[in-house]
Design a protein around this motif. Sequence first.
Motif, PDB file in Angstrom:
ATOM      1  N   LEU A  35       0.852  -1.228  -0.007  1.00  0.00           N
ATOM      2  CA  LEU A  35       0.142   0.041  -0.106  1.00  0.00           C
ATOM      3  C   LEU A  35       0.959   1.229   0.041  1.00  0.00           C
ATOM      4  N   GLU A  36       1.953   1.237   0.687  1.00  0.00           N
ATOM      5  CA  GLU A  36       2.681   2.492   0.744  1.00  0.00           C
ATOM      6  C   GLU A  36       3.341   2.668  -0.737  1.00  0.00           C
ATOM      7  N   ARG A  37       3.891   1.658  -1.461  1.00  0.00           N
ATOM      8  CA  ARG A  37       4.471   1.582  -2.689  1.00  0.00           C
ATOM      9  C   ARG A  37       3.350   2.264  -3.768  1.00  0.00           C
ATOM     10  N   ALA A  38       2.234   1.887  -3.520  1.00  0.00           N
ATOM     11  CA  ALA A  38       1.163   2.360  -4.501  1.00  0.00           C
ATOM     12  C   ALA A  38       0.685   3.675  -3.922  1.00  0.00           C
ATOM     13  N   ALA A  39       1.045   4.379  -2.790  1.00  0.00           N
ATOM     14  CA  ALA A  39       0.730   5.546  -2.575  1.00  0.00           C
ATOM     15  C   ALA A  39       2.067   6.473  -2.652  1.00  0.00           C
ATOM     16  N   LEU A  41       5.105   6.152  -1.130  1.00  0.00           N
ATOM     17  CA  LEU A  41       5.435   6.456   0.077  1.00  0.00           C
ATOM     18  C   LEU A  41       6.630   5.237   0.046  1.00  0.00           C
ATOM     19  N   GLU A  42       7.866   5.904   0.849  1.00  0.00           N
ATOM     20  CA  GLU A  42       9.003   4.471   1.136  1.00  0.00           C
ATOM     21  C   GLU A  42       8.135   3.601   2.075  1.00  0.00           C
ATOM     22  N   GLU A  43       8.698   2.326   2.059  1.00  0.00           N
ATOM     23  CA  GLU A  43       8.481   1.283   2.813  1.00  0.00           C
ATOM     24  C   GLU A  43       8.808   1.520   4.315  1.00  0.00           C
ATOM     25  N   GLY A  44       7.890   1.390   5.155  1.00  0.00           N
ATOM     26  CA  GLY A  44       8.395   1.729   6.507  1.00  0.00           C
ATOM     27  C   GLY A  44       7.874   2.916   7.197  1.00  0.00           C
ATOM     28  N   THR A  45       7.535   3.682   5.993  1.00  0.00           N
ATOM     29  CA  THR A  45       6.790   5.137   6.553  1.00  0.00           C
ATOM     30  C   THR A  45       5.836   4.975   7.742  1.00  0.00           C
ATOM     31  N   THR A  46       4.831   3.942   7.377  1.00  0.00           N
ATOM     32  CA  THR A  46       3.766   3.955   8.419  1.00  0.00           C
ATOM     33  C   THR A  46       4.005   3.587   9.550  1.00  0.00           C
ATOM     34  N   GLU A  47       5.021   2.479   9.696  1.00  0.00           N
ATOM     35  CA  GLU A  47       5.587   2.084  11.100  1.00  0.00           C
ATOM     36  C   GLU A  47       6.396   3.149  11.685  1.00  0.00           C
ATOM     37  N   ASP A  48       7.078   3.834  10.989  1.00  0.00           N
ATOM     38  CA  ASP A  48       7.906   5.199  11.454  1.00  0.00           C
ATOM     39  C   ASP A  48       6.916   5.979  12.300  1.00  0.00           C
ATOM     40  N   ILE A  49       5.950   6.384  11.692  1.00  0.00           N
ATOM     41  CA  ILE A  49       4.891   7.093  12.442  1.00  0.00           C
ATOM     42  C   ILE A  49       3.998   6.473  13.466  1.00  0.00           C
ATOM     43  N   ALA A  50       3.717   5.316  13.163  1.00  0.00           N
ATOM     44  CA  ALA A  50       2.968   4.596  14.352  1.00  0.00           C
ATOM     45  C   ALA A  50       3.480   4.209  15.566  1.00  0.00           C
ATOM     46  N   TYR A  51       4.902   3.951  15.540  1.00  0.00           N
ATOM     47  CA  TYR A  51       5.653   3.580  16.432  1.00  0.00           C
ATOM     48  C   TYR A  51       6.575   4.576  17.160  1.00  0.00           C
ATOM     49  N   SER A  52       6.235   5.627  16.628  1.00  0.00           N
ATOM     50  CA  SER A  52       6.909   7.020  17.376  1.00  0.00           C
ATOM     51  C   SER A  52       6.501   7.123  18.658  1.00  0.00           C
ATOM     52  N   PRO A  53       6.975   7.562  19.790  1.00  0.00           N
ATOM     53  CA  PRO A  53       6.579   7.607  21.122  1.00  0.00           C
ATOM     54  C   PRO A  53       5.258   8.399  21.130  1.00  0.00           C
ATOM     55  N   GLU A  54       4.998   9.730  20.706  1.00  0.00           N
ATOM     56  CA  GLU A  54       3.925  10.319  20.649  1.00  0.00           C
ATOM     57  C   GLU A  54       2.494   9.738  20.209  1.00  0.00           C
ATOM     58  N   VAL A  55       2.891   9.036  19.015  1.00  0.00           N
ATOM     59  CA  VAL A  55       1.520   8.048  18.673  1.00  0.00           C
ATOM     60  C   VAL A  55       1.501   6.788  19.317  1.00  0.00           C
ATOM     61  N   ASP A  56       2.513   5.957  19.634  1.00  0.00           N
ATOM     62  CA  ASP A  56       2.485   4.528  20.091  1.00  0.00           C
ATOM     63  C   ASP A  56       2.267   4.757  21.700  1.00  0.00           C
TER      64      ASP A  56
END
Length: 219
Positions: A35-39, A41-56
Amino acid sequence: MTPSGAAPEKLPYDAVLCDLDNVIRFYDVTHVNALERAAGLEEGTTEDIAYSPEVDLPLLLGRVTLDAWVEAIALRLAERVGMARSRQLGRALAEAPFRADAEVVAMLRRIRTRMPLVLITNATPRLHDDLATLGLTGLAHHVVSSAEEGVAKPDPALYLTAAERAGVPPGRCLFVDDSAENVGTALALGMTAVHYREPADLYGPFELYGPFELTPTGG
């Protein structure tokens, strides 16, 4: 007594405190990456945001729901790919399939017959459902979850809670985790610790309490 008449050497720990994710459980984010490639985005972008301390962290402390976590991911991605696609990415990550490492589970099942085994994990409020999905509800004698305790690793309080549940002093615990920071806290508390990378990392510590054979598995 040993043959020389000396008392036998005391083994280094009386309980195992083991992490869940990236030790026992592994996620498959293949669909998220597609889904990231289709959008664009670089692979891992969603995880980088999701697992940032302020989100996770709010999720791991049990302060927000999984749906709220998905929305927080989407809000931070929306500027790049739009809100609809951002929500799709967040939901795909939240629903990513996972598996248990059969080799690690087999070793933990054996060690739990010799001493208390406690899962100590920074986890979401659905942890017990996830363990049931994996068939691991009865794997550990106790489960210490950040979402239930309101505190997350590397806070020493979670480690001390796990040691208390195990019924042994912190200095008599073996702590297993894939995070160097989390391992550092364990060592500061006087625990024996394993910075986990692969099943073979458990062979030496566990073999102190009897022979363990590592067998190839498909995952």
